[in-house]
Structure formats: structure tokens, C-alpha cells
Write an enzyme that holds these catalytic residues in place. Structure first.
Site, mmCIF file in Angstrom:
data_model
loop_
_atom_site.group_PDB
_atom_site.id
_atom_site.type_symbol
_atom_site.label_atom_id
_atom_site.label_comp_id
_atom_site.label_asym_id
_atom_site.label_seq_id
_atom_site.Cartn_x
_atom_site.Cartn_y
_atom_site.Cartn_z
ATOM 1 N N ASN A 48 -3.545 6.002 -1.277
ATOM 2 C CA ASN A 48 -3.274 6.058 0.169
ATOM 3 C C ASN A 48 -2.565 7.341 0.592
ATOM 4 O O ASN A 48 -2.615 7.715 1.758
ATOM 5 C CB ASN A 48 -2.496 4.818 0.616
ATOM 6 C CG ASN A 48 -3.410 3.609 0.652
ATOM 7 O OD1 ASN A 48 -4.611 3.746 0.870
ATOM 8 N ND2 ASN A 48 -2.859 2.441 0.404
ATOM 9 N N GLU B 219 -3.738 0.260 -8.869
ATOM 10 C CA GLU B 219 -2.652 1.224 -9.140
ATOM 11 C C GLU B 219 -1.434 0.435 -9.612
ATOM 12 O O GLU B 219 -1.052 -0.552 -8.964
ATOM 13 C CB GLU B 219 -2.259 1.968 -7.854
ATOM 14 C CG GLU B 219 -3.148 3.131 -7.501
ATOM 15 C CD GLU B 219 -2.670 3.824 -6.221
ATOM 16 O OE1 GLU B 219 -2.316 5.007 -6.303
ATOM 17 O OE2 GLU B 219 -2.672 3.204 -5.146
ATOM 18 N N HIS C 212 -1.165 -2.549 -7.045
ATOM 19 C CA HIS C 212 -1.884 -2.255 -5.799
ATOM 20 C C HIS C 212 -3.389 -2.386 -6.000
ATOM 21 O O HIS C 212 -4.032 -1.476 -6.528
ATOM 22 C CB HIS C 212 -1.485 -0.846 -5.316
ATOM 23 C CG HIS C 212 -2.123 -0.456 -4.025
ATOM 24 N ND1 HIS C 212 -2.558 0.830 -3.758
ATOM 25 C CD2 HIS C 212 -2.417 -1.180 -2.919
ATOM 26 C CE1 HIS C 212 -3.082 0.859 -2.548
ATOM 27 N NE2 HIS C 212 -3.010 -0.327 -2.022
ATOM 28 N N SER D 279 0.821 -1.209 0.000
ATOM 29 C CA SER D 279 0.000 0.000 0.000
ATOM 30 C C SER D 279 0.851 1.253 0.000
ATOM 31 O O SER D 279 0.315 2.355 -0.175
ATOM 32 C CB SER D 279 -0.850 0.051 1.274
ATOM 33 O OG SER D 279 -1.717 -1.032 1.327
HETATM 34 P P1 NAD Z 1 -3.723 -9.238 6.425
HETATM 35 O O1 NAD Z 1 -3.216 -8.941 7.789
HETATM 36 O O2 NAD Z 1 -5.159 -9.562 6.229
HETATM 37 O O3 NAD Z 1 -2.892 -10.458 5.794
HETATM 38 C C1 NAD Z 1 -1.514 -10.522 5.778
HETATM 39 C C2 NAD Z 1 -1.114 -11.956 5.511
HETATM 40 O O4 NAD Z 1 0.301 -11.998 5.319
HETATM 41 C C3 NAD Z 1 -1.448 -12.893 6.681
HETATM 42 O O5 NAD Z 1 -2.167 -14.021 6.197
HETATM 43 C C4 NAD Z 1 -0.082 -13.284 7.212
HETATM 44 O O6 NAD Z 1 -0.027 -14.605 7.759
HETATM 45 C C5 NAD Z 1 0.752 -13.169 5.925
HETATM 46 N N1 NAD Z 1 2.186 -13.106 6.174
HETATM 47 C C6 NAD Z 1 2.849 -12.467 7.167
HETATM 48 N N2 NAD Z 1 4.172 -12.706 7.053
HETATM 49 C C7 NAD Z 1 4.336 -13.498 5.975
HETATM 50 C C8 NAD Z 1 5.455 -14.104 5.355
HETATM 51 N N3 NAD Z 1 6.675 -13.936 5.828
HETATM 52 N N4 NAD Z 1 5.252 -14.873 4.272
HETATM 53 C C9 NAD Z 1 4.009 -15.061 3.773
HETATM 54 N N5 NAD Z 1 2.917 -14.524 4.317
HETATM 55 C C10 NAD Z 1 3.069 -13.756 5.406
HETATM 56 O O7 NAD Z 1 -3.281 -8.006 5.520
HETATM 57 P P2 NAD Z 1 -3.931 -7.508 4.135
HETATM 58 O O8 NAD Z 1 -4.946 -6.471 4.442
HETATM 59 O O9 NAD Z 1 -4.287 -8.690 3.297
HETATM 60 O O10 NAD Z 1 -2.689 -6.733 3.485
HETATM 61 C C11 NAD Z 1 -1.696 -7.436 2.746
HETATM 62 C C12 NAD Z 1 -0.962 -6.446 1.857
HETATM 63 O O11 NAD Z 1 -1.906 -5.797 0.993
HETATM 64 C C13 NAD Z 1 -0.230 -5.324 2.602
HETATM 65 O O12 NAD Z 1 0.935 -4.993 1.911
HETATM 66 C C14 NAD Z 1 -1.236 -4.195 2.554
HETATM 67 O O13 NAD Z 1 -0.656 -2.943 2.676
HETATM 68 C C15 NAD Z 1 -1.805 -4.394 1.156
HETATM 69 N N6 NAD Z 1 -3.122 -3.801 0.943
HETATM 70 C C16 NAD Z 1 -4.063 -3.815 1.936
HETATM 71 C C17 NAD Z 1 -5.308 -3.242 1.704
HETATM 72 C C18 NAD Z 1 -6.359 -3.243 2.773
HETATM 73 O O14 NAD Z 1 -7.348 -2.497 2.658
HETATM 74 N N7 NAD Z 1 -6.232 -4.021 3.817
HETATM 75 C C19 NAD Z 1 -5.603 -2.654 0.452
HETATM 76 C C20 NAD Z 1 -4.626 -2.691 -0.551
HETATM 77 C C21 NAD Z 1 -3.389 -3.255 -0.287
#
Ligand code: NAD
Length: 291
Positions: free
Chosen positions: A190, A152, A140, A119
């Protein structure tokens, strides 16, 4: 190069959403998470999301069943050996993402492209951890992935043109609209959205309004479909805080300092919807404001 097989790293809300959309478009998907329990949690999340879409008439049951046969689940990097494209969607933490990329590169093929769903984190810095900075870019997706139209696309300084074009074509094949953003902290969405959410938390912290007053004011006063605190819970307060840190450090401007109340919630493990508590409590039928 035609992408047929896609690897997804991280089976959280974003990884599961990306896997859902890609599998429904006919791609073979491998979803990875840190251990068997995390993989299982991800699999249950994806199946629940798809079941809800079927229930609500947004997805045909047969399409769901076919898509599920195209998804495999793993906690072993070796499973990425056959992927043409890998998208990293793990926790928003630069060290975590860097170590994933270092482990991934030795097992994937030379032609394989990598994207990060970060993000906020610099695509150039993440790409530098790989053996293929030219074949790396930012992709993204928005949350929830199946329903949000935007992706994005971010070029790192080393991203080559064929890689960018292939990822752009993939975005279109997934039925999404690509917008180009330059590699600055938090890109476009963001950079604008998170300071607003952080300001909403300050508004709560300073007692200007309660959780429901702030969210109602922003929904009815600006026609936003969700209030900023409800949205923060939906994104994940850990992710919101991580993005604010990247903005604060990357742009060196105090206007991006994270609100202490946001820090406290994350320290308490109140991460929003995903932990059933954030600015709202999600343990009952309806979310209840916590302040
Ligand atoms: P989340 O907390 O729901 O999931 C994160 C996942 O990553 C978990 O399942 C965790 O076990 C896993 N993880 C942690 N360490 C790891 C590793 N070493 N190897 C493999 N997996 C690992 O988070 P999310 O909301 O799914 O966000 C994930 C990514 O997407 C982040 O970079 C976030 O910034 C981005 N993102 C989030 C959103 C949102 O609204 N939440 C929107 C766009 C992008």
C-alpha cells in the site's frame, strides 16, 4: 504451538475472505462483528462468495459444505475464549482497532496469538494496546483473499520470533506466500499502490481524464488488470482514504496528501462497490462511470 482454532474480528470483505480461506483449510473459525445485523451481513457475504466459487468451478460443493460447518458467528467476545489465534480485520481506524484489542485481551487464553490485517497502521502501536505485544504481529492479506497469493507479515518492535514463525507457518498452511515488510506506514504494497490510486483521483479531479479514460489508459497502457479507480472502488474508498491519512501523517510528506475528491466521496458515503457507488455506479448490470 499448533493453531487449530482461529477467531476473525470483522466480517466485512476481508474478514469474510479470511474466514473462507481458513475454514477451507480445516481450521475451526469464529467470526465476530459489532452486532447481530453486521454478523448476519457477513454470513450472507461469505455464503454468497462461496456459492459463486462453486458455480464457477473453483470450489467443490462438498468442500464448501464442510467448511461452512466449521464456521461459527458471534457478536460476543467471550466466544474467542477457545481460539489459539485471533486476526483482527475490522474497519481501518486506529481507535476502533485499539478498542477491539483492549476488549479482546481479557477473554483470550495466555497462549493465544493476535494479528492485525491492517493495511497501514503501526503494528507496534496496536501491539502496545494488548497485554502481549510479543505475541502480536501484522498479517496483511490481499483482497479478494481466496484469490490473492500474497500475505505481508509485519513484526512490531516487540514481536517475538516464535510468534512470527508460527504466523509464517500458518500463512504457508493457508497456501499463501509470505513477504516480510518492516513496520513503516502502509508497509510495502500500500506504500506503493495507494499513492498511485490517490494520483489517479487527482487526475480525475483536475479534469485530465474521465473515469473511463483513466482506467482504460492504465489498463491498456501499463497492462494492469484493473484501472486504479475501479481498484479503489473495489478496495473501499474509506479504506483508501484511511491509508492515505496514515501515510501523510506517518511520513510527514505532502506528496501523500489525500485528494480532496477522495475525501468528498467518503464524506458522501460513496465508498465504492460495498455501497454500490464510488467512481462507478454498481446498481445496474454493468458498472457505469460516475464522472
Ligand atoms: P469492510 O468495511 O468491508 O469491513 C469492516 C468490518 O469491520 C465491517 O463488517 C464492520 O461492521 C466491522 N467493524 C467495525 N467496527 C468494528 C468493531 N468495533 N468490532 C468488530 N467489527 C467491527 O472493510 P474491509 O475491506 O474488510 O477491511 C477490513 C480491514 O482489512 C481494514 O483494516 C483494511 O485496511 C484491511 N484490508 C482491506 C483490504 C481491501 O482491499 N479492502 C485489503 C487488505 C486489508
Amino acid at each position: 504451538m499448533e493453531i487449530k482454532t482461529i477467531g476473525v474480528i470483522g466480517s466485512g470483505q476481508m474478514g469474510a475472505g479470511i474466514a473462507q480461506v481458513c475454514s477451507l483449510k480445516g481450521f475451526a473459525i469464529t467470526v465476530f462483528d459489532v452486532n447481530k445485523d453486521a454478523v448476519e451481513t457477513g454470513r450472507i457475504r461469505l455464503e454468497k462468495n462461496m456459492a459463486r466459487d462453486v458455480e464457477k468451478g473453483r470450489l467443490a460443493a462438498l468442500d464448501r459444505d464442510n467448511a461452512l460447518t466449521r464456521i461459527s458467528w458471534t457478536s460476543d467476545y467471550e466466544s474467542f475464549a477457545n481460539c489459539d489465534f485471533v486476526i483482527e480485520a475490522a474497519t481501518e481506524d486506529e481507535d476502533v482497532k485499539k478498542s477491539i484489542l483492549r476488549e479482546l485481551c481479557p477473554v483470550i487464553q495466555k497462549h493465544t496469538l493476535i494479528a492485525s490485517n491492517t493495511s497501514s497502521i503501526s503494528i507496534t502501536r496496536l501491539a502496545a494496546q494488548t497485554d502481549r505485544p510479543g505475541q502480536f504481529c501484522g498479517m496483511h492479506f490481499m483482497n479478494p483473499v481466496p484469490r490473492m497469493q500474497l500475505v505481508e507479515l509485519i513484526r512490531g518492535i516487540a514481536t517475538d520470533e516464535p510468534t512470527y514463525q508460527i504466523v509464517r507457518e500458518l500463512t504457508e498452511k493457508l497456501g499463501k506466500t509470505a513477504v516480510n515488510a518492516e513496520d513503516f506506514p502502509a508497509f510495502i504494497v500500500n506504500r506503493i499502490l495507494l499513492p498511485m490510486i490517490n494520483e489517479a483521483v487527482y487526475t480525475l479531479y483536475e479534469g485530465v481524464g474521465s473515469v473511463s479514460a483513466i482506467d482504460t489508459a492504465m489498463k491498456l497502457g501499463t497492462n494492469h488488470p484493473m484501472g486504479p479507480l475501479e481498484l479503489a472502488d473495489f478496495i473501499g474508498l474509506d479504506t483508501c482514504l484511511a491509508v492515505m491519512h496514515v501515510l501523510h501523517e506517518g511520513l510527514a510528506d505532502t506528496k501523500y496528501r489525500p485528494c480532496p475528491l477522495l475525501v468528498k466521496y467518503v464524506e458522501a458515503g460513496w465508498l465504492g462497490k460495498k455501497t454500490s457507488r464510488g467512481f462507478y455506479d454498481y446498481t445496474g448490470e454493468e458498472p457505469v462511470p460516475t464522472r
